[in-house]
Design a protein around this motif. Sequence first.
Motif, mmCIF file in Angstrom:
data_model
loop_
_atom_site.group_PDB
_atom_site.id
_atom_site.type_symbol
_atom_site.label_atom_id
_atom_site.label_comp_id
_atom_site.label_asym_id
_atom_site.label_seq_id
_atom_site.Cartn_x
_atom_site.Cartn_y
_atom_site.Cartn_z
ATOM 1 N N PRO B 37 0.700 -1.199 -0.107
ATOM 2 C CA PRO B 37 -0.024 -0.082 0.050
ATOM 3 C C PRO B 37 0.748 1.233 -0.012
ATOM 4 O O PRO B 37 2.039 1.332 0.188
ATOM 5 N N ASN B 38 0.144 2.283 -0.088
ATOM 6 C CA ASN B 38 0.983 3.638 -0.212
ATOM 7 C C ASN B 38 1.647 3.729 1.032
ATOM 8 O O ASN B 38 1.142 3.662 2.134
ATOM 9 N N GLY B 39 2.855 4.321 1.109
ATOM 10 C CA GLY B 39 3.642 4.523 2.201
ATOM 11 C C GLY B 39 4.256 3.394 2.705
ATOM 12 O O GLY B 39 4.629 3.410 4.017
ATOM 13 N N ALA B 40 4.151 2.279 1.971
ATOM 14 C CA ALA B 40 4.811 0.990 2.875
ATOM 15 C C ALA B 40 6.386 0.815 2.650
ATOM 16 O O ALA B 40 6.695 0.032 3.530
ATOM 17 N N GLY B 41 6.977 1.811 1.911
ATOM 18 C CA GLY B 41 8.280 1.892 2.196
ATOM 19 C C GLY B 41 9.117 1.440 0.933
ATOM 20 O O GLY B 41 10.054 1.138 0.565
ATOM 21 N N LYS B 42 8.148 1.016 -0.194
ATOM 22 C CA LYS B 42 9.017 0.733 -1.546
ATOM 23 C C LYS B 42 10.011 1.546 -1.810
ATOM 24 O O LYS B 42 11.010 1.019 -2.543
ATOM 25 N N THR B 43 9.431 2.774 -2.213
ATOM 26 C CA THR B 43 10.445 3.792 -2.759
ATOM 27 C C THR B 43 11.922 3.910 -1.918
ATOM 28 O O THR B 43 12.659 4.118 -2.160
ATOM 29 N N THR B 44 11.392 3.939 -0.565
ATOM 30 C CA THR B 44 12.699 4.085 0.388
ATOM 31 C C THR B 44 13.614 2.992 0.092
ATOM 32 O O THR B 44 14.730 2.889 0.319
ATOM 33 N N LEU B 45 13.051 1.769 -0.068
ATOM 34 C CA LEU B 45 13.827 0.464 -0.209
ATOM 35 C C LEU B 45 14.511 0.940 -1.553
ATOM 36 O O LEU B 45 15.967 0.667 -1.573
ATOM 37 N N TYR B 84 12.237 6.856 -11.978
ATOM 38 C CA TYR B 84 11.438 7.396 -10.796
ATOM 39 C C TYR B 84 10.208 7.337 -10.725
ATOM 40 O O TYR B 84 9.386 7.181 -11.900
ATOM 41 N N GLN B 85 9.548 7.375 -9.571
ATOM 42 C CA GLN B 85 7.974 7.256 -9.664
ATOM 43 C C GLN B 85 7.247 8.627 -9.994
ATOM 44 O O GLN B 85 6.698 8.502 -11.105
ATOM 45 N N ASN B 86 8.113 9.673 -9.914
ATOM 46 C CA ASN B 86 7.685 10.993 -10.495
ATOM 47 C C ASN B 86 8.721 11.205 -11.524
ATOM 48 O O ASN B 86 9.988 11.463 -11.164
ATOM 49 N N GLU B 209 5.196 -1.762 -8.404
ATOM 50 C CA GLU B 209 4.031 -1.519 -9.208
ATOM 51 C C GLU B 209 2.726 -1.393 -8.456
ATOM 52 O O GLU B 209 2.560 -2.477 -7.575
ATOM 53 N N HIS B 210 1.817 -0.557 -8.537
ATOM 54 C CA HIS B 210 0.572 -0.720 -8.099
ATOM 55 C C HIS B 210 -0.520 -1.440 -8.834
ATOM 56 O O HIS B 210 -1.443 -2.028 -8.325
ATOM 57 N N ASP B 211 -0.215 -1.546 -10.455
ATOM 58 C CA ASP B 211 -1.193 -2.080 -11.090
ATOM 59 C C ASP B 211 -1.025 -3.443 -11.004
ATOM 60 O O ASP B 211 -0.105 -4.195 -11.440
HETATM 61 N N1 LIG Z 1 12.915 11.592 3.182
HETATM 62 C C1 LIG Z 1 11.986 11.250 3.862
HETATM 63 N N2 LIG Z 1 11.972 12.028 5.044
HETATM 64 C C2 LIG Z 1 10.900 11.606 5.889
HETATM 65 N N3 LIG Z 1 10.067 10.667 5.790
HETATM 66 C C3 LIG Z 1 9.988 9.785 4.698
HETATM 67 C C4 LIG Z 1 11.071 10.241 3.471
HETATM 68 N N4 LIG Z 1 10.816 9.492 2.187
HETATM 69 C C5 LIG Z 1 9.756 8.793 3.030
HETATM 70 N N5 LIG Z 1 9.357 8.827 4.118
HETATM 71 C C6 LIG Z 1 8.202 8.240 4.716
HETATM 72 O O1 LIG Z 1 8.619 6.750 4.856
HETATM 73 C C7 LIG Z 1 7.350 6.123 4.358
HETATM 74 C C8 LIG Z 1 7.482 5.263 3.310
HETATM 75 O O2 LIG Z 1 7.869 5.999 2.036
HETATM 76 P P1 LIG Z 1 7.774 5.398 0.742
HETATM 77 O O3 LIG Z 1 7.800 6.673 -0.036
HETATM 78 O O4 LIG Z 1 8.877 4.316 0.711
HETATM 79 O O5 LIG Z 1 6.592 4.665 0.148
HETATM 80 P P2 LIG Z 1 6.051 4.009 -0.883
HETATM 81 O O6 LIG Z 1 5.664 2.598 -0.536
HETATM 82 O O7 LIG Z 1 7.196 4.282 -2.056
HETATM 83 O O8 LIG Z 1 4.586 4.674 -1.190
HETATM 84 P P3 LIG Z 1 3.749 4.886 -2.562
HETATM 85 O O9 LIG Z 1 3.247 3.789 -3.083
HETATM 86 O O10 LIG Z 1 2.993 6.098 -2.170
HETATM 87 O O11 LIG Z 1 5.007 5.528 -3.551
HETATM 88 C C9 LIG Z 1 6.190 6.959 4.326
HETATM 89 O O12 LIG Z 1 5.644 7.096 5.378
HETATM 90 C C10 LIG Z 1 6.697 8.504 3.916
HETATM 91 O O13 LIG Z 1 6.286 9.477 4.526
#
Ligand SMILES: Nc1ncnc2c1ncn2[C@@H]1O[C@H](COP(=O)(O)OP(=O)(O)OP(=O)(O)O)[C@@H](O)[C@H]1O
Lengths: 519, 255
Positions: B37-45, B84-86, B209-211
């Motif tokens: 789901p959104n905010g799960a941490g995928k992009t952070t990974l 990148y996502q965006n 991917e969300h789709d």
């Molecule tokens: N640079 C940052 N500083 C603080 N919090 C962050 C930062 N980057 C991400 N977060 C937080 O870490 C969590 C995971 O974010 P992330 O972008 O990895 O989610 P995601 O799984 O990619 O979501 P989405 O599907 O919306 O892209 C979110 O709660 C986000 O607000």
Amino acid sequence: MGLRTGIRTGLIAAIVTIFLILIGVHMLMGRLLQSWFYVPAHWPGVWLMVVLLGLWAGSRAVGQMKARSWGNTLLAGASAGIIQGALVGAALYLLASITQAGVDLRAWLTQMSQESIAALTLGLAPLPAAGFIGGVLLVSAVAGAAWREWRLRVHAARLARGERTVSLRERLLEIPAVAQVSSNPLSRRVLMGVFMVLLLIAPFFLGQYWNYNLGTVGIYVILGLGLNIVVGMAGLLDLGYVAFFAVGAYTMALLTAPQPHHIQMSFWLALPIGVLLAAIAGILLGIPVLRMRGDYLAIVTLGFGEIIRILSKSDVLTGFTGGPRGVRNVGHPVLFGKDIGNEFYFFYFILIGVILAIIITRRLEHSRVGRAWRAMREDEKVAQAMGIYTLKYKLMAFAMGAAMAGFSGAIFASRNSFTGPEDFVLLVSINVLALVIVGGMGSIPGVILGAFVLKGLPEILRELEDYRVLVFGALLVVMMIVRPQGLWPASRPQLERPRPEEEALEEAPAELVEGEVGS
Amino acid sequence: MNILELHGVTKQFGGLVAVSAVDLEVPQGSIFSVIGPNGAGKTTLFNCISGFYRPEAGRIIFDGVSLVGLRPDQIAALGIARTYQNIRLFGRMTAIENILVGQHSRLKSGLAGALFRLPRTRREEQEALDKAHQLLDFVGLSGYGDMFAHNLPYGQQRRLELARALASEPRLLLLDEPAAGMNPRETEELMAFIRRIRDELHLTILLIEHDMRVVMGISDIVAVLDFGEKICEGTPQEVRCNPRVIEAYLGKGVA
Ligand SMILES: Nc1ncnc2c1ncn2[C@@H]1O[C@H](COP(=O)(O)OP(=O)(O)OP(=O)(O)O)[C@@H](O)[C@H]1O
Ligand SMILES: [Mg+2]
């Protein structure tokens, strides 16, 4: 909708107009027209400016409008004109009444002479004069709006007929002779050659004064091209650029002058040392500020520039730098036993420097290094993810820019036979930055044009010495509003080679290429 | 053989644990999806893998090399590219130049080569340009090469970003929601394209991917993140049936 944009534009136009009047640009226009076109009086130039500003306001209002209709156009033009006219009229009323009461405005506004105000009131009493200028602005604004609307309609009609929009460059290319010259590399070279020959023989005809001034323009072109690498390409806002100019100048001065060090080295040896030391200074400044971006970088570099100047001035270092009085009798270049340190030879010397700087810039711009710089400017993080070690490339940009500044500084000091702290005031950095911005960030012809406009033009307008700084201010403000991309913006490199069978595709790529991914 | 392994990777932002002790083993040549789901941490990974963030704990091993502590440019040079996502293109550079920048770590010439137009540099530039043209064709962008990236339509920007990532000849490609904003037909084409680059260029693909059609259609393995934790992993079939996943993620769509 037309009303809102009209009012907003009218406000901006009014501020610009009043500002230009306060700093006396209308008188400048008047005198320019007088001296260039032999107009017998200065009022035609003055009122030309007023009318142009009105036209501009109306045209701009229409340009910003979203919904197109003649009704809207009239509304936008009229509202812009009324606001502009009323505000400027009110300002003139105030100025005229105050002057009439016998107050000399020049104490606060150096350009607000009786004559300057009379050029606008035309001898009328304050109230009718205000009415008159307001009316002129209103009529001009409506005319400007109508003109713009008409242009936009012609343009839209052309688009509807499937004709492409043409830029000035393309339109010039439609002239057969121009097309022939520009498409034929030989004739292009001939044209360049003619230009070069003109430049080469110019010093024989120009005399000392103009040779000196053209040399100054050239020095600023080199400075501009150097700063262009740092700011325009690498996107690092450096406000202390003058520091490297100073390093070059002081290196030349201290190594070649009899005082304070008795080294009296040859100019030819001191020049490369100056360039090298400036480049090293660039790297030394670069290291601590590398991780800074934007405003912080600007502030720290600005500080660095001032520190260098203050150091060169300080009493503690007088024994080493010559202190506030600077260094005199800086060495001249000597060739075959002949001192070639006058304006005439320096003109050629600087010309060679300019050509070198242009070649360097061009070669770097479209190389792996230049692309890395520009990528960094666009998005530093992504540039890193593309494998660009940004710290290294920032240092390279600083060093290259500084080396060019060092070169100009060394020549500057030798040509003047003197250098001192006051050669390196903040204004130099700002001037160079201004010419890069005015010319068009990242563009070589832009930098050259900018140097001519900002360093050459003021010399042509010598009599108007006092206006200079003010005019630049006005010019910059107007530029930012009218042409934010600069006088001659950077062009896109044309790297794609259309293959014969794909030329059709270039015409209308959107429909044809849609959805080919994966096929 | 695994080309990428994550062991206990943890990334926190202040008190927020964005990625929590995640283990992943990405086999060479696979299409490996990360969903959640959104905010799960995928992009952070992704940001941890590509070196933008330094994880507080855990190891990231790419082809035997530990990535933690390396700079993003070093990681890119090892053979990891991403989108990148965006979309993040170099806006005021042309499409071709974007692809040329993508080749940066595969090229060598420096200041001297450029200033003196050394034969070596000229040859290298020529080859780089040829390759840029091939990539432009490959993603279906011929005719757009000399346009500034920011003037390209959205769909073409996505393709250009892919071309730029491929330009570095990566062995591992990280795609962050490549199908975002695409219509069903475009999505279909994208899936075929991803398979094609995997097969023709022998890449490994890590995909966010969300789709669900994309994920279920092309993935060899799917891992599911929720609140930074990996809650399950398996083939698309296994993941689809996992009750925790249905609750955390698919559940929203079912309900
Ligand atoms: N640079 C940052 N500083 C603080 N919090 C962050 C930062 N980057 C991400 N977060 C937080 O870490 C969590 C995971 O974010 P992330 O972008 O990895 O989610 P995601 O799984 O990619 O979501 P989405 O599907 O919306 O892209 C979110 O709660 C986000 O607000
Ligand atoms: Mg994300």
